[in-house]
Every structure is written in C-alpha cells, then in structure tokens.
Design an enzyme around this catalytic site. Structure first.
Site, PDB file in Angstrom:
ATOM      1  N   CYS A  71     -14.878  -6.205   5.781  1.00 31.15           N
ATOM      2  CA  CYS A  71     -14.456  -7.533   6.250  1.00 31.15           C
ATOM      3  C   CYS A  71     -13.627  -7.483   7.536  1.00 31.15           C
ATOM      4  CB  CYS A  71     -13.684  -8.259   5.150  1.00 31.15           C
ATOM      5  SG  CYS A  71     -12.137  -7.446   4.682  1.00 31.15           S
ATOM      6  N   HIS A 108       4.078 -13.887   4.861  1.00 34.20           N
ATOM      7  CA  HIS A 108       2.640 -14.038   4.605  1.00 34.20           C
ATOM      8  C   HIS A 108       1.936 -12.721   4.905  1.00 34.20           C
ATOM      9  CE1 HIS A 108      -1.415 -15.682   4.688  1.00 34.20           C
ATOM     10  NE2 HIS A 108      -1.569 -15.142   5.899  1.00 34.20           N
ATOM     11  N   HIS A 111      -4.650 -12.816   1.741  1.00 35.31           N
ATOM     12  CA  HIS A 111      -5.181 -13.511   0.570  1.00 35.31           C
ATOM     13  C   HIS A 111      -5.774 -12.504  -0.406  1.00 35.31           C
ATOM     14  CE1 HIS A 111      -4.992 -16.696   3.596  1.00 35.31           C
ATOM     15  NE2 HIS A 111      -4.842 -17.515   2.563  1.00 35.31           N
ATOM     16  N   ASP A 115     -13.485 -10.445  -5.638  1.00 34.41           N
ATOM     17  CA  ASP A 115     -14.733  -9.737  -5.349  1.00 34.41           C
ATOM     18  C   ASP A 115     -14.499  -8.273  -4.991  1.00 34.41           C
ATOM     19  OD1 ASP A 115     -13.579 -10.007  -2.853  1.00 34.41           O
ATOM     20  OD2 ASP A 115     -15.258 -11.077  -1.948  1.00 34.41           O
ATOM     21  N   ARG A 123      -9.721  -8.037  -4.410  1.00 32.23           N
ATOM     22  CA  ARG A 123      -9.675  -7.583  -3.026  1.00 32.23           C
ATOM     23  C   ARG A 123      -8.488  -8.249  -2.348  1.00 32.23           C
ATOM     24  NH1 ARG A 123     -12.157  -9.970   1.776  1.00 32.23           N
ATOM     25  NH2 ARG A 123     -13.278 -11.324   0.337  1.00 32.23           N
ATOM     26  N   CYS A 125      -6.903  -8.823   0.762  1.00 32.58           N
ATOM     27  CA  CYS A 125      -7.310  -8.805   2.159  1.00 32.58           C
ATOM     28  C   CYS A 125      -6.062  -9.098   2.990  1.00 32.58           C
ATOM     29  CB  CYS A 125      -8.407  -9.856   2.356  1.00 32.58           C
ATOM     30  SG  CYS A 125      -9.156  -9.850   3.968  1.00 32.58           S
TER      31      CYS A 125
END
Length: 137
Positions: A71, A108, A111, A115, A123, A125
């Site tokens: 990704c 932050h 997310h 999956d 995951r 990410c």
C-alpha cells in the site's frame, strides 16, 4: 474495534508541538494529515528494530510485526503492546475508518483495517513521518 476514551498522558500546547516537530511531522501527528503512498520513511524498511512515536518517543511497533502490504505505507499486524495505540472512529472523506493515535501523546498515526495477515488479521497502516526507527543489533 471500539473508540478509546483514554486521555493522552502527554499534553502540550500547539506552539510547543510546532517547535518540537518538523512541519511534516506536525501536519501528520497534530493535524491528522497523511503522506502520499510510497513517499514517507519506513514503508520499505525491513531492518530489525523498534518504531517509536516521533512526538513522544513511545514504543509503537516492532519489526517482527511489519509486513509488505503493497500500500506504500509501513504496515504492521499488531502494536508493540495492546495499549500503545488508541482507536477512534473517523468519518472524514465520506468513509468510515478506524483512526489510530499514540496512546501516550494523542498523535495521529494512521488507520487500522481488517485485511491484514495472521495472527491478527489486522493491518495497521501508519504514516512513516509519525514514527522514528531505532535499529536493534
């Protein structure tokens, strides 16, 4: 996944965060921004080590849980400990996602998606600019 109501342990003023962080770190960690895929640090780093929060140095992820999700962001199947991150409902951009923040400072990180690989199927990410990497041995 449920939202956390735990307040961050480290609280600083906006001016203090701006002084401490690079502009890109501030944009991501404090303004909930993101970096473009395949542009941030660590998406292709597979050295053995520890990933810490760039804002407060709290341990977040270890290299043993990192995997290539394809990704363009660093991806992990679990945090270093269950309470290292907090989850928050994110409805920005017309989507419903689960935002991940550093439990220590509220920064932050990215997310989490359902999956990922075994053993968790998750995951995480994460924006590379939200972390610093500490090589191990």
């Amino acid at each position: 996944m449920t939202a956390s109501t735990t307040a961050p342990k480290i609280v600083k003023s906006d001016a203090e965060w701006r002084e401490q962080l690079t502009p890109e770190q501030y944009r991501i960690l404090r303004e909930h921004g993101t970096e473009r895929a395949f542009t941030g640090p660590y998406w292709d780093n597979f050295e053995k080590g520890l990933y810490r929060c760039a804002a407060c140095d709290e341990p977040l992820f270890v290299s043993d849980t990192k995997f290539d999700a394809g990704c363009g962001w660093p991806s992990y199947f679990e945090p270093v400990k269950a309470d290292a991150v907090t989850e928050h409902r994110d409805t920005a951009f017309g989507m419903v996602r689960t935002e991940i923040r550093c439990a220590n400072c509220g920064g932050h990180l990215g997310h989490v998606f359902p999956d990922g690989p075994k053993p968790t199927g998750l995951r995480y990410c994460i924006n590379g600019h939200s972390m610093v990497f500490e090589p191990i041995g």
